[in-house]
Scaffold this motif. Structure first.
Motif, PDB file in Angstrom:
ATOM      1  N   PRO A  73       0.937  -1.243  -0.093  1.00  0.00           N
ATOM      2  CA  PRO A  73       0.096   0.036   0.022  1.00  0.00           C
ATOM      3  C   PRO A  73       0.856   1.223  -0.116  1.00  0.00           C
ATOM      4  O   PRO A  73       2.195   1.371   0.454  1.00  0.00           O
ATOM      5  CB  PRO A  73      -0.972   0.052   1.256  1.00  0.00           C
ATOM      6  N   ASN A  74       0.227   2.385  -0.546  1.00  0.00           N
ATOM      7  CA  ASN A  74       1.005   3.384  -0.703  1.00  0.00           C
ATOM      8  C   ASN A  74       1.659   4.063   0.730  1.00  0.00           C
ATOM      9  O   ASN A  74       2.816   4.356   0.622  1.00  0.00           O
ATOM     10  CB  ASN A  74       0.110   4.773  -0.708  1.00  0.00           C
ATOM     11  N   PHE A  75       0.927   3.933   1.884  1.00  0.00           N
ATOM     12  CA  PHE A  75       1.538   4.269   3.097  1.00  0.00           C
ATOM     13  C   PHE A  75       2.938   3.594   3.493  1.00  0.00           C
ATOM     14  O   PHE A  75       3.499   3.935   3.888  1.00  0.00           O
ATOM     15  CB  PHE A  75       0.551   4.446   4.219  1.00  0.00           C
ATOM     16  N   CYS A  76       2.749   2.273   3.367  1.00  0.00           N
ATOM     17  CA  CYS A  76       3.888   1.449   3.467  1.00  0.00           C
ATOM     18  C   CYS A  76       4.912   1.777   2.692  1.00  0.00           C
ATOM     19  O   CYS A  76       6.155   1.958   3.375  1.00  0.00           O
ATOM     20  CB  CYS A  76       3.459   0.183   3.366  1.00  0.00           C
ATOM     21  N   MET A  77       4.719   2.195   1.308  1.00  0.00           N
ATOM     22  CA  MET A  77       5.860   2.646   0.558  1.00  0.00           C
ATOM     23  C   MET A  77       6.436   3.705   1.168  1.00  0.00           C
ATOM     24  O   MET A  77       7.772   4.091   1.106  1.00  0.00           O
ATOM     25  CB  MET A  77       5.310   2.859  -0.761  1.00  0.00           C
ATOM     26  N   VAL A  78       5.556   4.752   1.573  1.00  0.00           N
ATOM     27  CA  VAL A  78       6.162   6.054   2.081  1.00  0.00           C
ATOM     28  C   VAL A  78       7.153   5.788   3.468  1.00  0.00           C
ATOM     29  O   VAL A  78       8.074   6.378   3.668  1.00  0.00           O
ATOM     30  CB  VAL A  78       5.016   6.905   2.592  1.00  0.00           C
ATOM     31  N   LEU A  79       6.493   4.852   4.354  1.00  0.00           N
ATOM     32  CA  LEU A  79       7.377   4.504   5.483  1.00  0.00           C
ATOM     33  C   LEU A  79       8.802   3.868   4.977  1.00  0.00           C
ATOM     34  O   LEU A  79       9.821   4.191   5.609  1.00  0.00           O
ATOM     35  CB  LEU A  79       6.573   3.591   6.264  1.00  0.00           C
ATOM     36  N   ARG A  80       8.704   3.037   4.016  1.00  0.00           N
ATOM     37  CA  ARG A  80       9.860   2.340   3.619  1.00  0.00           C
ATOM     38  C   ARG A  80      10.906   3.452   3.213  1.00  0.00           C
ATOM     39  O   ARG A  80      12.218   3.562   3.145  1.00  0.00           O
ATOM     40  CB  ARG A  80       9.721   1.304   2.594  1.00  0.00           C
ATOM     41  N   LYS A  81      10.495   4.375   2.244  1.00  0.00           N
ATOM     42  CA  LYS A  81      11.204   5.391   1.698  1.00  0.00           C
ATOM     43  C   LYS A  81      11.898   6.173   2.830  1.00  0.00           C
ATOM     44  O   LYS A  81      13.213   6.750   2.692  1.00  0.00           O
ATOM     45  CB  LYS A  81      10.309   6.359   0.667  1.00  0.00           C
ATOM     46  N   HIS A  82      11.207   6.644   3.983  1.00  0.00           N
ATOM     47  CA  HIS A  82      11.740   7.525   4.962  1.00  0.00           C
ATOM     48  C   HIS A  82      12.134   6.925   6.057  1.00  0.00           C
ATOM     49  O   HIS A  82      13.069   7.528   6.686  1.00  0.00           O
ATOM     50  CB  HIS A  82      10.677   8.685   5.351  1.00  0.00           C
ATOM     51  N   LEU A  83      11.979   5.525   6.565  1.00  0.00           N
ATOM     52  CA  LEU A  83      12.475   5.171   7.731  1.00  0.00           C
ATOM     53  C   LEU A  83      13.618   3.666   7.477  1.00  0.00           C
ATOM     54  O   LEU A  83      14.205   3.702   8.627  1.00  0.00           O
ATOM     55  CB  LEU A  83      11.285   4.682   8.410  1.00  0.00           C
ATOM     56  N   THR A  84      13.523   3.413   6.191  1.00  0.00           N
ATOM     57  CA  THR A  84      14.307   2.086   6.112  1.00  0.00           C
ATOM     58  C   THR A  84      15.811   2.575   6.371  1.00  0.00           C
ATOM     59  O   THR A  84      16.258   3.756   5.650  1.00  0.00           O
ATOM     60  CB  THR A  84      14.312   1.536   4.984  1.00  0.00           C
TER      61      THR A  84
END
Length: 216
Positions: A73-84
């Motif tokens: 999902p979109n929110f998961c992708m945003v979290l991956r981009k910013h927190l990984t």
């Protein structure tokens, strides 16, 4: 046991012991209400389960894997981009609020220090997960809230403010007499309701549990 402010504070304390300094290496969203953070800390792989289901909201470590959708999902992708790749700097809660703040720190592509925050609101039907930048500006959230019925607006590119409450902070009571003065003329039957509606973070179920425990 209800997931009230007392339980939230206790769980936050336990998570700090295991996760401070840990590195985010995986992020999944198995369903619309759940985020799983994979964290490598002290040579151990942890999975932090954050569930925002209004009937079963919670945050805890888990060892039970969950199937994930083929397309995140979109929110998961945003979290991956910013927190990984970032490390957990701190995990905090305050004033017996059912709100947990996870602070992250790391480096960008030119080795400048970056800071992010994940706000986890565990408040029944108002549960949410909100990603902030170093200036507390909302990057994105699991649920966007922008309607006339809510005083707590959560939309990207706006500054995050904590939900307001008119209840008293139990931790500000100096002693039993200070606590008691807010509950004058209350009978035993209505005591759980009165305490829960007067003080923030204390549920009726918790008061009933304490009352039954001392009745034994």
């Amino acid at each position: 046991m209800a997931f009230d402010g007392i339980v939230t504070q206790a769980i936050t304390h336990e998570l700090k012991n295991d996760l401070i300094g840990g590195k985010i290496d995986k992020i999944h969203q198995p369903d619309k209400n759940t985020i799983l953070l994979g964290i490598y800390s002290n040579s151990i792989h942890y999975a932090l389960n954050i569930c925002t289901n209004s009937n079963n909201y919670r945050i805890h470590l888990t060892t039970h894997p969950k199937p994930n959708p083929q397309i995140a999902p979109n929110f998961c992708m945003v979290l991956r981009k910013h927190l990984t790749g970032l490390h957990i700097k701190n995990i905090i809660t305050a004033n017996l609020e059912r709100i947990i703040t996870i602070e992250f720190e790391g480096f960008d592509e030119v080795d400048d220090i970056i800071n992010k925050k994940l706000i986890i609101e565990l408040m029944g039907k108002h549960c949410n997960i909100i990603l902030l930048n170093e200036e507390n500006i909302i990057i994105d959230s699991l649920r966007h809230i922008n309607n006339s019925d809510s005083t707590h607006v959560v939309i990207p590119h706006t500054k995050y403010t904590y939900p307001s409450t008119e209840k008293l902070n139990f931790l500000n009571c100096n002693d039993f007499e200070d606590f008691k003065k807010h509950l004058s003329n209350v009978d035993t039957e209505s005591l759980p309701w009165c305490i829960s509606n007067t003080f923030n973070g204390i549920s009726k179920k918790f008061i009933n549990f304490i009352y039954l425990f001392f009745q034994k």
